[in-house]
Design a protein around this motif. Structure first.
Motif, short mmCIF file in Angstrom:
data_model
loop_
_atom_site.label_atom_id
_atom_site.label_comp_id
_atom_site.label_asym_id
_atom_site.label_seq_id
_atom_site.Cartn_x
_atom_site.Cartn_y
_atom_site.Cartn_z
N GLU A 68 20.23 23.55 -21.12
CA GLU A 68 20.52 22.23 -20.55
C GLU A 68 20.77 22.32 -19.05
O GLU A 68 20.28 21.52 -18.27
N LYS A 69 21.58 23.33 -18.66
CA LYS A 69 21.89 23.47 -17.23
C LYS A 69 20.65 23.87 -16.44
O LYS A 69 20.45 23.43 -15.32
N ARG A 70 19.80 24.73 -17.05
CA ARG A 70 18.57 25.12 -16.36
C ARG A 70 17.67 23.92 -16.16
O ARG A 70 17.10 23.73 -15.09
N ARG A 73 19.05 21.67 -13.42
CA ARG A 73 18.77 22.19 -12.08
C ARG A 73 17.31 21.96 -11.70
O ARG A 73 16.98 21.70 -10.55
N LYS A 74 16.42 22.08 -12.68
CA LYS A 74 14.99 21.99 -12.41
C LYS A 74 14.53 20.54 -12.24
O LYS A 74 13.81 20.22 -11.30
N PHE A 75 14.95 19.65 -13.16
CA PHE A 75 14.44 18.29 -13.17
C PHE A 75 15.45 17.25 -12.69
O PHE A 75 15.09 16.10 -12.51
N LYS A 83 14.62 14.48 -10.26
CA LYS A 83 13.61 15.27 -9.58
C LYS A 83 12.25 15.24 -10.26
O LYS A 83 11.37 16.01 -9.92
N MET A 84 12.08 14.41 -11.24
CA MET A 84 10.80 14.35 -11.94
C MET A 84 9.72 13.80 -11.01
O MET A 84 10.01 13.27 -9.94
N LEU A 85 8.46 13.95 -11.42
CA LEU A 85 7.35 13.48 -10.60
C LEU A 85 7.42 11.97 -10.44
O LEU A 85 7.47 11.24 -11.42
#
Length: 196
Positions: A68-70, A73-75, A83-85
């Motif tokens: 979940e944390k990864r 951080r990514k999205f 941070k999604m497209l």
């Protein structure tokens, strides 16, 4: 030392028993309070240098990040930063070539032309001046139909002239070849010159 203390303790206990049998309860004045303190071994003092020695101490994470944390951080997170497209709304059409590019950035298609012309000029410089000689003097590029500007002979000393056997591209202005900084002047007059 300790056996003597125990011997004294036993004598007092026996005395208390005898007094207790006579009076029925031990008198408070004769009550004995004793605490035995065992000395703890003192910890040895050491430094990180003793632990590491000649090695290198690296900062390593103790726990693995959860999925979940990864993902966060990514999205990102919809509540905070997403941070999604996302479709871009700052796309414009180039006035010169008609290709699309981002506002505030140079058109990629037009920049390809600039790159090709620059590469051609660099190859011509290398061909004329040689690969091993460093270019320490100023290089002037002349296209077909262009003449050297009228300047005194001292101006041309140490300068190298490269002639390109083709017409100057429309987008390649002569003003790009002029230096942005001027030589220091001793005059006190301030005149707006060469603004365009």
């Amino acid at each position: 030392m300790i056996p003597r203390v125990h011997h004294l303790k036993n004598i007092i206990k026996n005395f208390e028993k005898n007094v207790l049998q006579i009076f029925g309860f031990p008198p408070r004045e004769l009550a004995l309070a004793y605490t035995y303190e065992k000395k703890l071994p003192q910890p040895k003092k050491f430094s990180i240098k003793d632990i590491v020695g000649d090695g290198i101490l690296l900062a390593v994470p103790k726990f693995r990040r959860t999925v979940e944390k990864r993902w966060k951080r990514k999205f990102g997170s919809p509540e905070y930063v997403w941070k999604m497209l996302v479709p871009k709304t700052n796309i414009i059409v180039c006035n010169d070539c008609g290709h699309y590019h981002e506002r505030g950035y140079i058109c990629g298609h037009c920049y390809k032309k600039v790159e090709e012309e620059t590469k051609e000029i660099q190859d011509k410089i290398q061909e004329k001046l040689g690969n091993l000689k460093p270019i320490e003097s100023e290089v002037i590029v002349l296209y077909n139909g262009e003449n050297l500007p009228e300047q005194p002979k001292e101006f041309w000393q140490g300068k190298r002239i490269i002639e390109m056997k083709k017409d100057r591209p429309q987008w390649f202005s002569k003003n790009l070849l002029q230096k942005s900084t001027q030589q220091p002047s001793e005059s006190k007059d301030v005149k707006p010159t060469d603004l365009a």
